[in-house]
Design a protein around this motif. Structure first.
Motif, PDB file in Angstrom:
ATOM      1  N   ILE A 152      19.967  -9.781 -14.067  1.00 59.63           N
ATOM      2  CA  ILE A 152      21.180 -10.471 -13.621  1.00 59.63           C
ATOM      3  C   ILE A 152      22.369  -9.528 -13.609  1.00 59.63           C
ATOM      4  O   ILE A 152      23.231  -9.597 -12.711  1.00 59.63           O
ATOM      5  CB  ILE A 152      21.458 -11.703 -14.511  1.00 59.63           C
ATOM      6  CG1 ILE A 152      20.309 -12.725 -14.378  1.00 59.63           C
ATOM      7  CG2 ILE A 152      22.794 -12.338 -14.148  1.00 59.63           C
ATOM      8  CD1 ILE A 152      20.070 -13.242 -12.973  1.00 59.63           C
ATOM      9  N   ALA A 153      22.447  -8.612 -14.572  1.00 53.92           N
ATOM     10  CA  ALA A 153      23.565  -7.667 -14.619  1.00 53.92           C
ATOM     11  C   ALA A 153      23.624  -6.828 -13.351  1.00 53.92           C
ATOM     12  O   ALA A 153      24.693  -6.677 -12.733  1.00 53.92           O
ATOM     13  CB  ALA A 153      23.437  -6.764 -15.847  1.00 53.92           C
ATOM     14  N   SER A 154      22.478  -6.284 -12.935  1.00 51.25           N
ATOM     15  CA  SER A 154      22.470  -5.477 -11.710  1.00 51.25           C
ATOM     16  C   SER A 154      22.715  -6.320 -10.470  1.00 51.25           C
ATOM     17  O   SER A 154      23.450  -5.920  -9.560  1.00 51.25           O
ATOM     18  CB  SER A 154      21.140  -4.729 -11.577  1.00 51.25           C
ATOM     19  OG  SER A 154      21.051  -3.691 -12.522  1.00 51.25           O
ATOM     20  N   LEU A 155      22.111  -7.505 -10.442  1.00 51.38           N
ATOM     21  CA  LEU A 155      22.295  -8.390  -9.289  1.00 51.38           C
ATOM     22  C   LEU A 155      23.766  -8.753  -9.115  1.00 51.38           C
ATOM     23  O   LEU A 155      24.318  -8.680  -8.000  1.00 51.38           O
ATOM     24  CB  LEU A 155      21.452  -9.644  -9.485  1.00 51.38           C
ATOM     25  CG  LEU A 155      21.348 -10.641  -8.336  1.00 51.38           C
ATOM     26  CD1 LEU A 155      20.825  -9.983  -7.077  1.00 51.38           C
ATOM     27  CD2 LEU A 155      20.439 -11.795  -8.736  1.00 51.38           C
ATOM     28  N   GLN A 156      24.419  -9.130 -10.204  1.00 51.38           N
ATOM     29  CA  GLN A 156      25.839  -9.483 -10.145  1.00 51.38           C
ATOM     30  C   GLN A 156      26.692  -8.285  -9.748  1.00 51.38           C
ATOM     31  O   GLN A 156      27.664  -8.420  -8.996  1.00 51.38           O
ATOM     32  CB  GLN A 156      26.296 -10.032 -11.498  1.00 51.38           C
ATOM     33  CG  GLN A 156      25.833 -11.446 -11.797  1.00 51.38           C
ATOM     34  CD  GLN A 156      26.535 -12.475 -10.938  1.00 51.38           C
ATOM     35  OE1 GLN A 156      26.088 -12.781  -9.823  1.00 51.38           O
ATOM     36  NE2 GLN A 156      27.629 -13.018 -11.432  1.00 51.38           N
TER      37      GLN A 156
ATOM     38  N   GLN B 289      25.273   1.938  -2.302  1.00 51.92           N
ATOM     39  CA  GLN B 289      26.538   2.141  -3.002  1.00 51.92           C
ATOM     40  C   GLN B 289      26.491   1.624  -4.438  1.00 51.92           C
ATOM     41  O   GLN B 289      27.404   1.865  -5.219  1.00 51.92           O
ATOM     42  CB  GLN B 289      27.676   1.448  -2.244  1.00 51.92           C
ATOM     43  CG  GLN B 289      27.900   1.973  -0.837  1.00 51.92           C
ATOM     44  CD  GLN B 289      27.004   1.312   0.221  1.00 51.92           C
ATOM     45  OE1 GLN B 289      25.990   0.682  -0.104  1.00 51.92           O
ATOM     46  NE2 GLN B 289      27.387   1.443   1.478  1.00 51.92           N
ATOM     47  N   SER B 290      25.407   0.906  -4.788  1.00 51.14           N
ATOM     48  CA  SER B 290      25.276   0.313  -6.124  1.00 51.14           C
ATOM     49  C   SER B 290      24.217   1.025  -6.971  1.00 51.14           C
ATOM     50  O   SER B 290      23.764   0.482  -7.979  1.00 51.14           O
ATOM     51  CB  SER B 290      24.906  -1.174  -5.984  1.00 51.14           C
ATOM     52  OG  SER B 290      25.867  -1.882  -5.245  1.00 51.14           O
ATOM     53  N   LYS B 291      23.849   2.230  -6.588  1.00 46.87           N
ATOM     54  CA  LYS B 291      22.796   2.944  -7.309  1.00 46.87           C
ATOM     55  C   LYS B 291      23.078   3.019  -8.812  1.00 46.87           C
ATOM     56  O   LYS B 291      22.189   2.820  -9.639  1.00 46.87           O
ATOM     57  CB  LYS B 291      22.647   4.355  -6.746  1.00 46.87           C
ATOM     58  CG  LYS B 291      21.627   5.220  -7.482  1.00 46.87           C
ATOM     59  CD  LYS B 291      21.530   6.604  -6.862  1.00 46.87           C
ATOM     60  CE  LYS B 291      20.550   7.495  -7.623  1.00 46.87           C
ATOM     61  NZ  LYS B 291      21.012   7.834  -8.979  1.00 46.87           N
ATOM     62  N   ASP B 292      24.323   3.284  -9.175  1.00 45.32           N
ATOM     63  CA  ASP B 292      24.641   3.471 -10.594  1.00 45.32           C
ATOM     64  C   ASP B 292      24.429   2.200 -11.404  1.00 45.32           C
ATOM     65  O   ASP B 292      23.918   2.235 -12.525  1.00 45.32           O
ATOM     66  CB  ASP B 292      26.078   3.972 -10.752  1.00 45.32           C
ATOM     67  CG  ASP B 292      27.111   3.037 -10.138  1.00 45.32           C
ATOM     68  OD1 ASP B 292      26.783   2.311  -9.167  1.00 45.32           O
ATOM     69  OD2 ASP B 292      28.264   3.019 -10.616  1.00 45.32           O
ATOM     70  N   VAL B 293      24.782   1.038 -10.826  1.00 41.39           N
ATOM     71  CA  VAL B 293      24.670  -0.213 -11.585  1.00 41.39           C
ATOM     72  C   VAL B 293      23.250  -0.773 -11.564  1.00 41.39           C
ATOM     73  O   VAL B 293      22.916  -1.659 -12.346  1.00 41.39           O
ATOM     74  CB  VAL B 293      25.674  -1.272 -11.071  1.00 41.39           C
ATOM     75  CG1 VAL B 293      27.098  -0.806 -11.325  1.00 41.39           C
ATOM     76  CG2 VAL B 293      25.460  -1.579  -9.596  1.00 41.39           C
TER      77      VAL B 293
ATOM     78  N   SER C 242      25.000  -2.815 -16.839  1.00 42.38           N
ATOM     79  CA  SER C 242      25.893  -3.118 -17.957  1.00 42.38           C
ATOM     80  C   SER C 242      25.831  -4.620 -18.215  1.00 42.38           C
ATOM     81  O   SER C 242      26.361  -5.417 -17.434  1.00 42.38           O
ATOM     82  CB  SER C 242      27.331  -2.695 -17.619  1.00 42.38           C
ATOM     83  OG  SER C 242      28.212  -3.036 -18.664  1.00 42.38           O
ATOM     84  N   VAL C 243      25.178  -5.008 -19.297  1.00 48.69           N
ATOM     85  CA  VAL C 243      24.936  -6.422 -19.572  1.00 48.69           C
ATOM     86  C   VAL C 243      26.199  -7.084 -20.117  1.00 48.69           C
ATOM     87  O   VAL C 243      26.722  -6.693 -21.156  1.00 48.69           O
ATOM     88  CB  VAL C 243      23.768  -6.594 -20.565  1.00 48.69           C
ATOM     89  CG1 VAL C 243      23.629  -8.053 -20.984  1.00 48.69           C
ATOM     90  CG2 VAL C 243      22.476  -6.090 -19.941  1.00 48.69           C
ATOM     91  N   VAL C 244      26.674  -8.077 -19.385  1.00 46.03           N
ATOM     92  CA  VAL C 244      27.817  -8.880 -19.806  1.00 46.03           C
ATOM     93  C   VAL C 244      27.365 -10.318 -20.100  1.00 46.03           C
ATOM     94  O   VAL C 244      27.775 -10.916 -21.094  1.00 46.03           O
ATOM     95  CB  VAL C 244      28.922  -8.883 -18.718  1.00 46.03           C
ATOM     96  CG1 VAL C 244      30.071  -9.799 -19.119  1.00 46.03           C
ATOM     97  CG2 VAL C 244      29.423  -7.463 -18.471  1.00 46.03           C
ATOM     98  N   LEU C 245      26.523 -10.838 -19.236  1.00 43.00           N
ATOM     99  CA  LEU C 245      26.036 -12.204 -19.397  1.00 43.00           C
ATOM    100  C   LEU C 245      24.794 -12.201 -20.287  1.00 43.00           C
ATOM    101  O   LEU C 245      23.834 -11.471 -20.034  1.00 43.00           O
ATOM    102  CB  LEU C 245      25.677 -12.796 -18.028  1.00 43.00           C
ATOM    103  CG  LEU C 245      26.806 -12.819 -16.996  1.00 43.00           C
ATOM    104  CD1 LEU C 245      26.293 -13.252 -15.643  1.00 43.00           C
ATOM    105  CD2 LEU C 245      27.946 -13.717 -17.458  1.00 43.00           C
TER     106      LEU C 245
END
Length: 304
Positions: free
Chosen positions: A250-254, A286-290, A295-298
């Motif tokens: 979910i972190a990467s998806l968001q 453009q989202s390769k890093d995430v 980075s887990v927030v949820l």
């Protein structure tokens, strides 16, 4: 063969588009970033996804699938695969051929993991031929190790409406009774206002749920289910803690959705004009890093 060679290789059978990110185009790059080799077979190849005004292309038939797979088999390549991933498939005979492919892959590697994303529809609309539903339900689903449907697909497969969380867990049990080890419901409308809610359950194991804030002003994104399935495949292979696997997925998806929104024209992002299909394409590169370092927030909530 070196055991490391078969650790991370996915045979991915789903749709392909020349422009944009759905199906194999949505799944391949994230898996590669997370350390998996990906060998893609395209169930369809279209100029772009079907949400555009026009799309052109071809739908592959079961003989073409069988021919491609036979080439792999004749070259003794089947024991390379750690996973089979399936997504959008457009015709019944092609879908039935998947069962034969899975049988041969498991003969070559008894530990192969089959991740089935039963792509049939969303938001109350079925966008594959209706004859695929009983094939998924009776022939394909019972073969899966992991399944990643959305709420509507759960309702189609179980033939029961999902109105409450109790309905979700009853549906989850329906899948477990068919020997599916892990059920990951990628999205449901059972969250609080402004939120989606995802669920995950392991047979005879823990259950988790996670609330996912909706992003954008009435903007729907194509390819997010395909992205969810690929991310969950990778993260659930990394850890036996399904809560962590769900959180990272979910972190990467968001984060991908957030970056996609940030790159939209401001008037579209704020709902002041119509969002085009082109601008809604996920910004995966453009989202390769995430994707590589989520980075887990949820946090996932364990359900007792």
């Amino acid at each position: 063969m070196n055991s490391q060679a078969i650790n991370r290789r996915v045979l991915s059978i789903q749709s392909h588009v020349v422009f944009g990110y759905v199906g194999n185009k949505s799944a391949t790059f994230p898996l590669q970033v997370l350390g998996f080799e990906v060998d893609a077979i395209n169930s369809v190849q279209f100029s772009n996804h079907t949400g555009y005004d026009v799309f052109k292309g071809q739908v592959l038939q079961e003989k073409e699938l069988a021919d491609l797979f036979e080439g792999l088999e004749k070259n003794n390549l089947l024991d390379n695969y750690s996973h089979l991933l399936t997504g959008y498939i457009g015709n019944a005979s092609f879908l039935r051929q998947v069962a034969q492919i899975l049988k041969k892959l498991r003969q070559a590697n008894a530990n192969l993991i089959y991740v089935c994303d039963p792509v049939m529809g969303d938001d109350g609309t079925m966008y594959v031929p209706k004859e695929l539903l009983p094939i998924y339900r009776d022939e394909i689903i019972p073969l899966a190790d992991i399944i990643t449907p959305n709420q509507y697909e759960v309702e189609l497969l179980t033939e029961r409406k999902i109105n409450t969380e109790a309905d979700i867990w009853a549906a989850v049990e329906w899948f477990h009774e068919r020997n599916i080890d892990t059920v990951a419901i990628s999205s449901s409308d059972l969250g609080k206002p402004g939120e989606l809610r995802a669920f995950i359950s392991k047979k005879n194991g823990p259950r988790f749920a996670i609330n996912i804030p909706r992003q954008g002003v009435n903007i729907s994104f194509t390819g997010t289910g395909d992205l969810f399935a690929s991310l969950f495949l990778a993260h659930s292979y990394e850890t036996t803690d399904l809560g962590i696997a769900l959180e990272k997925t979910i972190a990467s998806l968001q984060a991908v959705i957030k970056r996609t929104l940030e790159m939209m024209p401001t008037n579209m992002r704020e709902g002041k004009c119509k969002v085009t299909s082109k601008e809604r394409e996920l910004k995966l590169i453009q989202s390769k890093d995430v994707i590589e370092n989520p980075s887990v927030v949820l946090k996932a909530e364990q359900i007792l």
